[in-house]
Write an enzyme that holds these catalytic residues in place. Structure first.
Site, PDB file in Angstrom:
ATOM      1  N   HIS A 153      -2.815   1.111 -15.337  1.00 47.16           N
ATOM      2  CA  HIS A 153      -2.507   2.332 -16.091  1.00 47.16           C
ATOM      3  C   HIS A 153      -1.296   3.060 -15.509  1.00 47.16           C
ATOM      4  CE1 HIS A 153      -5.590   2.328 -19.125  1.00 47.16           C
ATOM      5  NE2 HIS A 153      -6.539   2.123 -18.244  1.00 47.16           N
ATOM      6  N   GLU A 184      -9.218  -1.048 -15.613  1.00 41.52           N
ATOM      7  CA  GLU A 184      -8.362  -1.762 -16.563  1.00 41.52           C
ATOM      8  C   GLU A 184      -7.005  -2.136 -15.972  1.00 41.52           C
ATOM      9  OE1 GLU A 184     -10.063  -0.177 -20.774  1.00 41.52           O
ATOM     10  OE2 GLU A 184      -8.571   1.108 -19.845  1.00 41.52           O
ATOM     11  N   ASP A 213      -1.444   8.414 -16.424  1.00 41.80           N
ATOM     12  CA  ASP A 213      -1.849   7.224 -17.189  1.00 41.80           C
ATOM     13  C   ASP A 213      -0.584   6.604 -17.765  1.00 41.80           C
ATOM     14  OD1 ASP A 213      -3.420   5.326 -18.783  1.00 41.80           O
ATOM     15  OD2 ASP A 213      -5.084   6.696 -18.410  1.00 41.80           O
TER      16      ASP A 213
HETATM   17  C1  ACM Z   1     -11.960   4.006 -18.931  1.00 42.05           C
HETATM   18  O1  ACM Z   1     -12.473   4.428 -19.990  1.00 42.05           O
HETATM   19  N1  ACM Z   1     -10.988   3.112 -18.971  1.00 42.05           N
HETATM   20  C2  ACM Z   1     -12.400   4.508 -17.646  1.00 42.05           C
END
Ligand code: ACM
Length: 540
Positions: free
Chosen positions: A272, A339, A201
């Site tokens: 991410h 995201e 991440d």
């Molecule tokens: C997430 O909570 N962004 C999968």
């Protein structure tokens, strides 16, 4: 008559004391069928004398799990034997026997406790292991009881859902191998069968990749973390990081496999990716700008966390995935997809040119193109991708499994398109949210009480029975922005993990929250014995 009343009184006392001493079993998750027998049929474990028999070597992990549990928490020694003897007494028989179990479900087991012997039967080693987990819950929930008795029962049991998952984010905060193993034991105790290991991440890359060492020499470390609840009050300036070597990853995979748990690794893309970009800025849409591993939460759209969709990036990802897929036997790889801050693609001449060249509609189309390419590569190695529900945007890759987190919408859409779905809606399955109102320990500022987890049903009623078949199961997620140590994991996870296990395993018709809360009391005592630091406040 003179003698009758005292005798009656004594009998009554005996009855009361035995029901206090041997309360009805409190199994979580609630089995499909259970009959409780007579107290006189209880089985007694005797130190150095009780044997565990296995009918074949595939049952050794189950036997050893039980023997180690008894040793660790009750200080008693049980011996393993592979020599069959139908007349033996004081034995726990683990049988793998196809003929006895008229079911094709490999997770089904029969557990029968009598005073002479216990038997656990299944047509697979997995089913026997689940029988062992149930047997453990028949033990008294405190160390050193004398005698160590197991309540007489007959149980026939199998799960409602094939996918029963729990996730752990090790990027926001790193957890070492010994804790990850403990976490896997938590899952095993609750008959879960998938561990979703969120390995990468913005805040740290956590798996050694031999071809790209900067992912861990640079990407596994950040210079500090924000203090307090996002947006925070400053930065603590404390270096945080860590990663798993490939040897450690193999050790964890083996440990999980012995507990019938498949580990699904997650390698996030195309968003991410700040930790990747700190290590390899040339994979970014803004390669000339300085890059760091993220130190604040809430990255989405505020920082450039996005991979440039260049051939160089795809080659890099294929090399990473090649190493990951070689390590993990899982047929599934989670490729993230959530995201992605597409605004950076909007501002990137290369990305805009690619959209034109490939005839894509927009940045959603580009995300879909990205995921399709990765899926093709992963499929070429015989594996399947799982992605967060954003992978629906711009068109779903043909074989992808969807993890629905922004509510159930994505999962419903995917099921209607005949794609497998794992439900993880954040309103019900995000265990990083507080368990009760006004939790003074730092948690994500949202609220998810035990009852809401317990009452969640993964199959949305809007689906037809044919569509509902695509709901593979559900999963709890544990994001660790505010979970900095193992005790805090326990505090956030328990007892919501118990509720989750019942959602996933038990028949819907047997779900009953007041009854669950009663059964939970025994389980909490067991957690005390095991020094699990569960939250003592788990409802309003
Ligand atoms: C997430 O909570 N962004 C999968």
């Amino acid at each position: 008559m003179k003698f009758f009343i005292p005798i009656l009184a004594v009998l009554l006392c005996l009855q009361l004391s035995s029901s206090a001493q041997y309360p009805n079993p409190s199994i979580i998750p609630q089995p499909q069928e259970m009959k409780v027998g007579k107290v006189t049929d209880n089985f007694t474990i005797v130190n150095n004398s009780t044997l565990v028999f296995i009918s074949d070597s595939s049952l050794r992990p189950s036997a050893e799990f039980f023997i180690n549990f008894i040793k660790k928490y009750y200080y008693l020694d049980l011996k393993l034997t592979t020599i069959a003897d139908a007349n033996r007494r004081n034995v726990i028989n683990l049988f793998r026997e196809n003929a006895a179990i008229e079911s094709t479900n490999p997770e089904k087991y029969h557990l029968d406790v009598l005073s002479k012997s216990i038997s656990i039967r299944s047509n697979s080693a997995t089913g026997v292991f689940y029988g062992i987990q149930t047997l453990i819950q028949l033990l008294p929930p405190s160390a050193k009881p004398v005698p160590l008795q197991i309540r007489a029962v007959n149980i026939i049991d199998y799960p409602r859902f094939a996918y029963r998952g729990m996730h752990l984010d090790v990027s926001r905060h790193f957890f070492d191998v010994s804790f990850v193993k403990k976490y896997i034991d938590y899952l095993a105790m609750h008959k879960l069968n998938y561990f979703h290991w969120h390995l990468t991440d913005d805040h740290g890359w956590r798996i050694e990749i031999k071809k790209h060492p900067r992912l861990t020499t640079v990407g596994a470390w950040r210079d500090g973390s924000i203090i307090g609840l996002y947006p925070g009050k400053g930065n603590d300036g404390i270096s945080h990081g860590g990663y798993y070597t490939q040897a450690e990853v193999k050790e964890v995979i083996k440990y999980a496999a012995e507990r019938y748990i498949t580990i699904i690794p997650e390698i996030e893309m195309p968003g991410h990716s700040m930790a990747v970009l700190a290590a390899y800025p040339e994979l970014s849409t803004t390669p000339k700008l300085p890059k760091k591993v993220a130190e604040t939460w809430g990255i989405f759209n505020k920082f450039n966390n996005v991979l440039l969709p260049s051939e160089q990036t795809f080659s890099f990802l294929e090399e990473v995935l090649t190493e990951v897929m070689a390590l993990f036997p899982s047929p599934y790889v989670h490729i993230g997809g959530d995201e992605c801050s597409k605004i950076w693609w909007k501002q990137s001449a290369f990305s805009q040119q690619l959209i034109k060249e490939k005839g894509l509609k927009d940045e959603n189309g580009l995300q879909s193109y990205f995921i399709h390419r990765i899926e093709k590569f992963v499929n070429s190695k015989g594996k399947t991708i799982i992605g967060w529900d954003e992978i629906l945007d711009g068109g779903l890759a043909p074989n992808a499994i969807v993890m629905s987190w922004r509510g159930e919408k994505g999962g419903i859409a995917a099921a209607k398109q005949k794609h497998k779905v794992i439900m993880t809606p954040e309103n019900f399955m995000y265990f990083n949210h507080s368990q009760f109102l006004k939790d003074d320990s730092l948690t994500a500022a949202r609220y998810l009480p035990l009852a809401d987890v317990y009452n969640y049903d993964p199959v949305p009623p809007i689906l037809t029975p044919a569509e509902a078949k695509y709901i593979w199961g559900a999963q709890g997620n544990l994001w660790t922005e505010y979970i900095t140590n193992p005790a805090k994991v326990d505090y956030m996870l328990f007892p919501r993990l118990d509720a989750l296990s019942e959602v996933l395993w038990s028949p819907k018709s047997k779900r009953n929250f007041p009854n669950f809360k009663e059964r939970l009391q025994q389980q909490l005592k067991r957690y005390d014995m095991m020094q699990i630091k569960y939250s003592k406040r788990y409802s309003l």
